[in-house]
Design a protein around this motif. Structure first.
Motif, PDB file in Angstrom:
ATOM      1  N   PRO A  64       0.799  -1.234   0.000  1.00 51.34           N
ATOM      2  CA  PRO A  64       0.000   0.000   0.000  1.00 51.34           C
ATOM      3  C   PRO A  64       0.833   1.288   0.000  1.00 51.34           C
ATOM      4  CG  PRO A  64      -0.108  -1.071   2.143  1.00 51.34           C
ATOM      5  CD  PRO A  64       0.624  -2.012   1.229  1.00 51.34           C
ATOM      6  N   GLN A  99      10.011  -4.845   3.191  1.00 56.68           N
ATOM      7  CA  GLN A  99       8.986  -5.524   4.026  1.00 56.68           C
ATOM      8  C   GLN A  99       8.163  -6.464   3.147  1.00 56.68           C
ATOM      9  OE1 GLN A  99       6.628  -2.963   6.608  1.00 56.68           O
ATOM     10  NE2 GLN A  99       5.023  -4.500   6.811  1.00 56.68           N
ATOM     11  N   HIS A 100       7.744  -5.992   1.984  1.00 60.33           N
ATOM     12  CA  HIS A 100       7.170  -6.881   0.972  1.00 60.33           C
ATOM     13  C   HIS A 100       8.227  -7.090  -0.102  1.00 60.33           C
ATOM     14  CE1 HIS A 100       2.616  -6.229   1.956  1.00 60.33           C
ATOM     15  NE2 HIS A 100       3.269  -6.907   2.870  1.00 60.33           N
ATOM     16  N   TYR A 101       8.358  -8.345  -0.534  1.00 59.52           N
ATOM     17  CA  TYR A 101       9.498  -8.699  -1.385  1.00 59.52           C
ATOM     18  C   TYR A 101       9.097  -9.554  -2.577  1.00 59.52           C
ATOM     19  CZ  TYR A 101       8.595 -12.219   2.100  1.00 59.52           C
ATOM     20  OH  TYR A 101       7.931 -13.066   2.933  1.00 59.52           O
ATOM     21  N   ASP A 102       7.900 -10.204  -2.527  1.00 62.02           N
ATOM     22  CA  ASP A 102       7.487 -11.030  -3.673  1.00 62.02           C
ATOM     23  C   ASP A 102       7.294 -10.133  -4.893  1.00 62.02           C
ATOM     24  OD1 ASP A 102       7.431 -13.245  -2.098  1.00 62.02           O
ATOM     25  OD2 ASP A 102       5.248 -13.364  -1.936  1.00 62.02           O
ATOM     26  N   SER A 105      10.202 -10.652   6.143  1.00 63.70           N
ATOM     27  CA  SER A 105       9.139 -10.846   7.143  1.00 63.70           C
ATOM     28  C   SER A 105       9.711 -11.217   8.511  1.00 63.70           C
ATOM     29  CB  SER A 105       8.211 -11.963   6.691  1.00 63.70           C
ATOM     30  OG  SER A 105       7.691 -11.678   5.419  1.00 63.70           O
ATOM     31  N   ILE A 113       2.359   1.364   7.908  1.00 69.21           N
ATOM     32  CA  ILE A 113       2.945   0.019   8.046  1.00 69.21           C
ATOM     33  C   ILE A 113       4.167   0.057   8.974  1.00 69.21           C
ATOM     34  CG2 ILE A 113       2.073  -0.648   5.778  1.00 69.21           C
ATOM     35  CD1 ILE A 113       4.979  -0.408   4.766  1.00 69.21           C
ATOM     36  N   ASN A 114       4.696  -1.108   9.288  1.00 70.97           N
ATOM     37  CA  ASN A 114       5.854  -1.158  10.190  1.00 70.97           C
ATOM     38  C   ASN A 114       7.019  -0.325   9.658  1.00 70.97           C
ATOM     39  OD1 ASN A 114       4.517  -2.791  11.979  1.00 70.97           O
ATOM     40  ND2 ASN A 114       5.435  -4.699  11.261  1.00 70.97           N
ATOM     41  N   GLU A 125      -1.418  -1.346  12.930  1.00 68.52           N
ATOM     42  CA  GLU A 125      -1.253  -0.100  12.175  1.00 68.52           C
ATOM     43  C   GLU A 125      -1.591   1.124  13.030  1.00 68.52           C
ATOM     44  OE1 GLU A 125      -2.833  -2.756  11.154  1.00 68.52           O
ATOM     45  OE2 GLU A 125      -1.910  -3.367   9.259  1.00 68.52           O
ATOM     46  N   HIS A 185      -6.983  -9.568   4.526  1.00 70.56           N
ATOM     47  CA  HIS A 185      -5.628  -9.804   5.032  1.00 70.56           C
ATOM     48  C   HIS A 185      -5.375  -9.299   6.444  1.00 70.56           C
ATOM     49  CE1 HIS A 185      -4.987  -5.580   4.045  1.00 70.56           C
ATOM     50  NE2 HIS A 185      -3.907  -5.633   4.788  1.00 70.56           N
ATOM     51  N   HIS A 196      -4.068 -12.646  -0.482  1.00 69.42           N
ATOM     52  CA  HIS A 196      -2.842 -12.137   0.142  1.00 69.42           C
ATOM     53  C   HIS A 196      -2.037 -13.324   0.699  1.00 69.42           C
ATOM     54  CE1 HIS A 196      -0.396 -10.068   3.187  1.00 69.42           C
ATOM     55  NE2 HIS A 196      -0.677  -8.927   2.575  1.00 69.42           N
ATOM     56  N   PRO A 197      -0.699 -13.268   0.638  1.00 64.15           N
ATOM     57  CA  PRO A 197       0.097 -14.410   1.120  1.00 64.15           C
ATOM     58  C   PRO A 197      -0.198 -14.796   2.571  1.00 64.15           C
ATOM     59  CG  PRO A 197       1.554 -12.608   0.336  1.00 64.15           C
ATOM     60  CD  PRO A 197       0.152 -12.210   0.035  1.00 64.15           C
ATOM     61  N   ARG A 198      -0.448 -13.802   3.398  1.00 61.52           N
ATOM     62  CA  ARG A 198      -0.765 -14.080   4.807  1.00 61.52           C
ATOM     63  C   ARG A 198      -2.034 -14.943   4.920  1.00 61.52           C
ATOM     64  NH1 ARG A 198       0.511 -10.291   9.086  1.00 61.52           N
ATOM     65  NH2 ARG A 198      -0.203 -11.357  10.920  1.00 61.52           N
ATOM     66  N   LYS A 202      -1.609 -18.580   3.484  1.00 63.27           N
ATOM     67  CA  LYS A 202      -0.942 -19.463   4.459  1.00 63.27           C
ATOM     68  C   LYS A 202      -1.959 -20.055   5.424  1.00 63.27           C
ATOM     69  CE  LYS A 202       3.510 -17.516   5.354  1.00 63.27           C
ATOM     70  NZ  LYS A 202       4.170 -16.545   6.211  1.00 63.27           N
TER      71      LYS A 202
HETATM   72  C1  UD1 Z   1       1.335  -5.241   5.807  1.00 66.01           C
HETATM   73  C2  UD1 Z   1       0.969  -4.013   6.653  1.00 66.01           C
HETATM   74  C3  UD1 Z   1      -0.502  -3.664   6.440  1.00 66.01           C
HETATM   75  C4  UD1 Z   1      -0.825  -3.538   4.959  1.00 66.01           C
HETATM   76  C5  UD1 Z   1      -0.417  -4.821   4.263  1.00 66.01           C
HETATM   77  C6  UD1 Z   1      -0.724  -4.795   2.773  1.00 66.01           C
HETATM   78  C7  UD1 Z   1       2.144  -3.759   8.811  1.00 66.01           C
HETATM   79  C8  UD1 Z   1       2.005  -3.913  10.255  1.00 66.01           C
HETATM   80  N1  UD1 Z   1       1.131  -4.260   8.079  1.00 66.01           N
HETATM   81  O1  UD1 Z   1       0.604  -6.348   6.346  1.00 66.01           O
HETATM   82  O2  UD1 Z   1      -0.773  -2.443   7.069  1.00 66.01           O
HETATM   83  O3  UD1 Z   1      -2.210  -3.324   4.801  1.00 66.01           O
HETATM   84  O4  UD1 Z   1       0.985  -5.013   4.455  1.00 66.01           O
HETATM   85  O5  UD1 Z   1      -0.407  -5.993   2.167  1.00 66.01           O
HETATM   86  O6  UD1 Z   1       3.102  -3.183   8.352  1.00 66.01           O
HETATM   87  N2  UD1 Z   1       4.501 -12.171   2.781  1.00 66.01           N
HETATM   88  C9  UD1 Z   1       4.904 -12.809   1.636  1.00 66.01           C
HETATM   89  N3  UD1 Z   1       5.399 -12.058   0.626  1.00 66.01           N
HETATM   90  C10 UD1 Z   1       5.541 -10.717   0.707  1.00 66.01           C
HETATM   91  C11 UD1 Z   1       5.127 -10.079   1.905  1.00 66.01           C
HETATM   92  C12 UD1 Z   1       4.592 -10.807   2.915  1.00 66.01           C
HETATM   93  O7  UD1 Z   1       4.806 -14.006   1.513  1.00 66.01           O
HETATM   94  O8  UD1 Z   1       6.019 -10.097  -0.266  1.00 66.01           O
HETATM   95  C13 UD1 Z   1       3.945 -12.967   3.888  1.00 66.01           C
HETATM   96  C14 UD1 Z   1       4.997 -13.223   4.919  1.00 66.01           C
HETATM   97  O9  UD1 Z   1       5.028 -14.563   5.227  1.00 66.01           O
HETATM   98  C15 UD1 Z   1       4.575 -12.427   6.134  1.00 66.01           C
HETATM   99  C16 UD1 Z   1       3.090 -12.186   5.903  1.00 66.01           C
HETATM  100  O10 UD1 Z   1       2.876 -12.269   4.498  1.00 66.01           O
HETATM  101  O11 UD1 Z   1       4.825 -13.091   7.329  1.00 66.01           O
HETATM  102  C17 UD1 Z   1       2.690 -10.852   6.412  1.00 66.01           C
HETATM  103  O12 UD1 Z   1       3.522  -9.811   5.840  1.00 66.01           O
HETATM  104  P1  UD1 Z   1       3.769  -8.446   6.671  1.00 66.01           P
HETATM  105  O13 UD1 Z   1       4.476  -7.458   5.821  1.00 66.01           O
HETATM  106  O14 UD1 Z   1       4.344  -8.772   7.978  1.00 66.01           O
HETATM  107  O15 UD1 Z   1       2.327  -7.917   6.964  1.00 66.01           O
HETATM  108  P2  UD1 Z   1       1.040  -7.832   6.030  1.00 66.01           P
HETATM  109  O16 UD1 Z   1       0.023  -8.735   6.582  1.00 66.01           O
HETATM  110  O17 UD1 Z   1       1.365  -7.967   4.572  1.00 66.01           O
END
Ligand code: UD1
Length: 363
Positions: A13, A41-44, A68, A100-101, A133, A208, A240-242, A245
């Protein structure tokens, strides 16, 4: 003197909020030198790289590759790497986006290095500290020297927290700058044809939020209800990946009628924009999608009890129902029966927010 500005992004976002500002700053290269830092933080590819391409954003100047982890791990890693990066770059100002973080971690580091912080999308409050958040928003705003606000509630919240009004500027919603700039291009996306969907005759779902997807019972109950909707009208679910899972644990897919949902990988910005803009309605727990649907005047059912973006409810098409299957089925039924909530586009959601921010930075 050219002002060095460090723009920090980390997760999906953020990218559509940074892109318009990056573009606008590059028009004023005699005054500003923007440096893009991606925390990783996001890498995919589908959560990150694709967005840079579609939004016409330059590749990051600095990539921190934090990945992550738990909140503490992720925040700490961002802080460690960000400190090195900011010490090398020595910007005049650090600009952070959203909640976000990465946003919070970067503002703590910058503030401690004595580098002023500007927060784009300041002042939003859900008043729910159970939402990670919300903590990020409060800390970031507290440390910010310039607070750029997207909707009137942001002005009220910051005033009631005692933030000096000289620091606060109502500039409108920068994410809508990206939306407006991409509307024409998104029509070329073949996503409707690929998924055999007819305009106005399908629903889009995104989920998500940890409070909805990290709990097997809540997630199962929601998906069972949504599958029920899916038996009447196609439901597309870019997952969403989260969430993916969690759905792959403990045979959840056997307990819901997964065939009634069209589950896809996370989609690109343009694909998702076209999908939303031609849908019958959207079901979500995202923050940004509540705003995008309000702009697009598409009915939005939000599976949360609160929102940090109340203008989408007061003026827009957003309906807050909480993660409650019964209410979801009722709200969906109303829309299908032609009784959708109507809305209007909030003030200063006009595609010119980046322009206003750059003009304020110039002062
Ligand atoms: C984060 C943000 C959230 C935002 C969301 C959008 C925080 C606290 N949360 O949440 O505000 O709405 O992004 O997507 O910063 N993962 C992957 N590939 C990626 C990224 C994440 O597989 O590219 C998986 C990882 O296993 C990770 C899980 O998704 O553990 C969560 O990712 P994370 O960035 O920690 O939080 P989001 O739930 O994506």
């Amino acid at each position: 003197m050219v002002q060095k500005l460090a723009l920090v992004v980390g997760a999906r976002p953020n990218f559509m909020k940074a892109a318009p500002l990056m573009r606008e700053l590059r028009k004023h290269s005699s005054r500003f030198e923007p440096i893009l830092i991606h925390t990783g933080q996001h890498y995919d590819t589908k959560m990150s790289d694709l967005f840079f391409k579609e939004l016409g954003m330059p590749l990051p100047d600095i990539f921190l590759g934090v990945g992550s982890g738990t909140h503490a791990e992720q925040t700490a890693r961002i802080m460690i790497e960000m400190e090195k990066a900011l010490q090398t770059v020595r910007p005049h100002l650090t600009i952070v986006f959203g909640d976000i973080n990465s946003t919070m971690a970067a503002s703590i580091v910058a503030a401690k290095l004595g580098i002023p912080v500007a927060h784009v999308e300041a002042g939003l409050r859900s008043f729910d500290n159970g939402m990670p958040e919300e903590i990020n928003r409060i800390v970031t705003d507290r440390l910010s020297d310039l607070l750029f606000v997207s909707e009137p509630s942001g002005l009220r919240n910051l005033a009631s927290e005692g933030v000096a009004s000289e620091k606060v500027h109502f500039v409108g919603n920068i994410m809508i700058d990206s939306l407006i700039a991409s509307l024409e291009a998104c029509r070329k996306s073949p996503i409707l044809e690929q998924l055999s969907l007819a305009p106005g005759k399908y629903v889009v779902l995104t989920l998500h939020r940890p409070s909805n997807v990290d709990n097997q019972h809540i997630l199962t109950d929601l998906l069972v209800a949504i599958a029920e909707i899916g038996r009447h009208v196609p439901v597309v679910f870019p997952c969403h990946p989260r969430t993916a899972k969690e759905m792959n644990k403990g045979g959840m897919l056997d307990r819901i009628d997964a065939n009634a949902l069209r589950i896809t990988e996370p989609l690109g910005y343009l694909e998702f924009l076209r999908l939303q803009s031609e849908s019958l309605f959207v079901v979500t727990d995202s923050g940004g999608i509540q705003e995008e649907t309000t702009y697009l005047q598409i009915p939005c059912i939000t599976l949360r009890y609160n929102t940090e973006r109340p203008v989408t409810v007061d003026e827009g098409t957003n309906l807050l129902i909480g993660p409650e299957p019964e209410k979801l089925l009722h709200a969906a039924g109303e829309i299908i029966a032609g009784r959708a909530k109507k809305g209007r586009i909030p003030d200063l959601w006009d595609g010119k927010t980046a322009e206003r921010i750059v003009s304020l930075l110039g002062k």
